[in-house]
Write an enzyme that holds these catalytic residues in place. Structure first.
Site, mmCIF file in Angstrom:
data_model
loop_
_atom_site.group_PDB
_atom_site.id
_atom_site.type_symbol
_atom_site.label_atom_id
_atom_site.label_comp_id
_atom_site.label_asym_id
_atom_site.label_seq_id
_atom_site.Cartn_x
_atom_site.Cartn_y
_atom_site.Cartn_z
ATOM 1 N N ASN A 1 0.795 -1.228 0.000
ATOM 2 C CA ASN A 1 0.000 0.000 0.000
ATOM 3 C C ASN A 1 0.829 1.280 0.000
ATOM 4 O O ASN A 1 0.290 2.375 -0.074
ATOM 5 C CB ASN A 1 -0.937 0.012 1.221
ATOM 6 C CG ASN A 1 -1.994 -1.073 1.118
ATOM 7 O OD1 ASN A 1 -2.357 -1.496 0.034
ATOM 8 N ND2 ASN A 1 -2.474 -1.530 2.256
ATOM 9 N N LYS B 1 3.828 4.160 -1.103
ATOM 10 C CA LYS B 1 4.177 4.939 -2.296
ATOM 11 C C LYS B 1 5.517 4.472 -2.863
ATOM 12 O O LYS B 1 6.436 4.200 -2.110
ATOM 13 C CB LYS B 1 4.259 6.414 -1.899
ATOM 14 C CG LYS B 1 4.818 7.338 -2.958
ATOM 15 C CD LYS B 1 4.865 8.759 -2.436
ATOM 16 C CE LYS B 1 5.721 9.662 -3.285
ATOM 17 N NZ LYS B 1 5.544 9.534 -4.720
ATOM 18 N N LYS C 1 5.961 2.204 -5.871
ATOM 19 C CA LYS C 1 6.041 0.966 -6.651
ATOM 20 C C LYS C 1 6.364 1.247 -8.124
ATOM 21 O O LYS C 1 7.291 0.669 -8.697
ATOM 22 C CB LYS C 1 4.727 0.181 -6.511
ATOM 23 C CG LYS C 1 4.443 -0.264 -5.086
ATOM 24 C CD LYS C 1 3.110 -0.961 -4.948
ATOM 25 C CE LYS C 1 1.919 -0.053 -5.108
ATOM 26 N NZ LYS C 1 1.796 0.966 -4.033
ATOM 27 N N THR C 2 5.605 2.142 -8.713
ATOM 28 C CA THR C 2 5.855 2.505 -10.109
ATOM 29 C C THR C 2 7.214 3.171 -10.254
ATOM 30 O O THR C 2 7.968 2.890 -11.204
ATOM 31 C CB THR C 2 4.738 3.433 -10.621
ATOM 32 O OG1 THR C 2 3.503 2.710 -10.634
ATOM 33 C CG2 THR C 2 5.031 3.949 -12.021
ATOM 34 N N THR C 3 7.555 4.045 -9.314
ATOM 35 C CA THR C 3 8.841 4.732 -9.352
ATOM 36 C C THR C 3 9.989 3.729 -9.313
ATOM 37 O O THR C 3 10.990 3.877 -10.024
ATOM 38 C CB THR C 3 8.952 5.718 -8.176
ATOM 39 O OG1 THR C 3 7.825 6.594 -8.203
ATOM 40 C CG2 THR C 3 10.219 6.530 -8.251
ATOM 41 N N ARG D 1 17.833 1.720 -15.536
ATOM 42 C CA ARG D 1 19.025 0.872 -15.471
ATOM 43 C C ARG D 1 19.197 0.070 -16.759
ATOM 44 O O ARG D 1 20.287 0.020 -17.347
ATOM 45 C CB ARG D 1 18.913 -0.065 -14.263
ATOM 46 C CG ARG D 1 20.074 -1.019 -14.110
ATOM 47 C CD ARG D 1 19.903 -1.847 -12.854
ATOM 48 N NE ARG D 1 20.163 -1.021 -11.683
ATOM 49 C CZ ARG D 1 19.754 -1.332 -10.452
ATOM 50 N NH1 ARG D 1 19.056 -2.420 -10.232
ATOM 51 N NH2 ARG D 1 20.045 -0.544 -9.446
ATOM 52 N N PHE E 1 -7.758 5.956 -14.477
ATOM 53 C CA PHE E 1 -8.228 5.399 -13.204
ATOM 54 C C PHE E 1 -9.629 4.803 -13.340
ATOM 55 O O PHE E 1 -10.550 5.456 -13.831
ATOM 56 C CB PHE E 1 -8.251 6.484 -12.121
ATOM 57 C CG PHE E 1 -6.890 6.905 -11.666
ATOM 58 C CD1 PHE E 1 -6.144 6.097 -10.833
ATOM 59 C CD2 PHE E 1 -6.354 8.109 -12.077
ATOM 60 C CE1 PHE E 1 -4.881 6.480 -10.408
ATOM 61 C CE2 PHE E 1 -5.085 8.511 -11.653
ATOM 62 C CZ PHE E 1 -4.353 7.692 -10.814
ATOM 63 N N TRP F 1 -11.770 4.253 -11.028
ATOM 64 C CA TRP F 1 -12.789 4.926 -10.217
ATOM 65 C C TRP F 1 -13.259 6.217 -10.873
ATOM 66 O O TRP F 1 -14.254 6.787 -10.476
ATOM 67 C CB TRP F 1 -12.284 5.175 -8.802
ATOM 68 C CG TRP F 1 -10.970 5.901 -8.720
ATOM 69 C CD1 TRP F 1 -10.764 7.238 -8.710
ATOM 70 C CD2 TRP F 1 -9.680 5.295 -8.640
ATOM 71 N NE1 TRP F 1 -9.423 7.518 -8.629
ATOM 72 C CE2 TRP F 1 -8.729 6.341 -8.585
ATOM 73 C CE3 TRP F 1 -9.227 3.966 -8.596
ATOM 74 C CZ2 TRP F 1 -7.361 6.110 -8.497
ATOM 75 C CZ3 TRP F 1 -7.868 3.748 -8.522
ATOM 76 C CH2 TRP F 1 -6.951 4.800 -8.472
ATOM 77 N N GLU G 1 0.865 -1.504 -12.559
ATOM 78 C CA GLU G 1 -0.494 -1.510 -11.994
ATOM 79 C C GLU G 1 -1.347 -2.667 -12.519
ATOM 80 O O GLU G 1 -2.573 -2.613 -12.465
ATOM 81 C CB GLU G 1 -1.205 -0.176 -12.262
ATOM 82 C CG GLU G 1 -0.443 1.051 -11.818
ATOM 83 C CD GLU G 1 -0.445 1.281 -10.311
ATOM 84 O OE1 GLU G 1 -0.919 0.412 -9.572
ATOM 85 O OE2 GLU G 1 0.031 2.345 -9.883
#
Length: 199
Positions: free
Chosen positions: A39, A41, A43-45, A53, A94, A96, A131
């Site tokens: 949960n 902040k 993950k994508t980064t 790399r 998104f 939602w 995602e």
């Protein structure tokens, strides 16, 4: 040399022996599957860091962005001119926001259909499925379908899957699983997401 320096040297010598033994033990050479979930902040980064790399070494990379695809993406923009990078963006953003299961499912299928050839291409060093966990959670893609594609990809290709709530079977299949913990997040305290920091 002080006692502390001596103790430190001995501890580091022991640590080096352990690391050297692990390096010598790791003889299998192949691509790996990485899951970045949780949960928190970043993950994508993290996935984009690995993209950087790979591109830095001149490898080919393919990224498919689900969910956040229609948003601005600084990481995507900075690499946009790199001919070794291919990016597919799911058209609805998104879920939602759309609140339309049929539309989201169709958009997901289109993005997945564009991704599948990359998961069969031995020239692509890294595939990022950003995602994608939500696509399986919401039933837009089946877990079995994703697992089949992962199992049948070229042996030297690595794949990163990101998103909250990664499926247990996907995690069991993966070689590396990292969970990003949500200890504290500025947004939860009413601080607006910031361009160049949060996206």
């Amino acid at each position: 040399m002080t006692d502390r320096d001596t103790r430190h040297k001995k501890a580091m010598q022991k640590r080096k022996e352990v690391v050297d033994a692990k390096v010598a033990e790791a003889q299998e050479e192949r691509g790996i599957t990485i899951v970045i979930t949780g949960n928190g902040k970043g993950k994508t980064t993290s996935a984009w860091g690995t993209v950087a790399r790979s591109l830095g070494y001149g490898y080919k990379v393919a990224v498919t962005q689900f969910i956040k695809g229609t948003w601005d993406c600084g990481e995507r923009d900075v690499f946009a001119q790199d001919q070794n990078l291919t990016v597919h963006v799911m058209g609805t953003g998104f879920t939602w926001e759309t609140q339309d299961r049929e539309l989201d499912t169709r958009a997901c299928r289109e993005a997945w259909d564009k991704t599948l050839p990359h998961l069969k291409d031995p020239d692509i060093h890294l595939v990022v499925l950003d995602e994608i966990t939500y696509m399986m959670k919401y039933g837009y893609l089946s877990v079995d379908e994703v697992l089949e594609a992962l199992r049948n990809r070229p042996v030297n290709q690595s794949v990163i899957l990101t998103g909250r709530g990664a499926n247990k079977d996907i995690q069991a299949y993966a070689d590396t699983v990292s969970e990003v913990k949500d200890t504290k997040h500025a947004f939860n305290d009413g601080i607006k997401a910031r361009k160049g920091i949060d996206w």
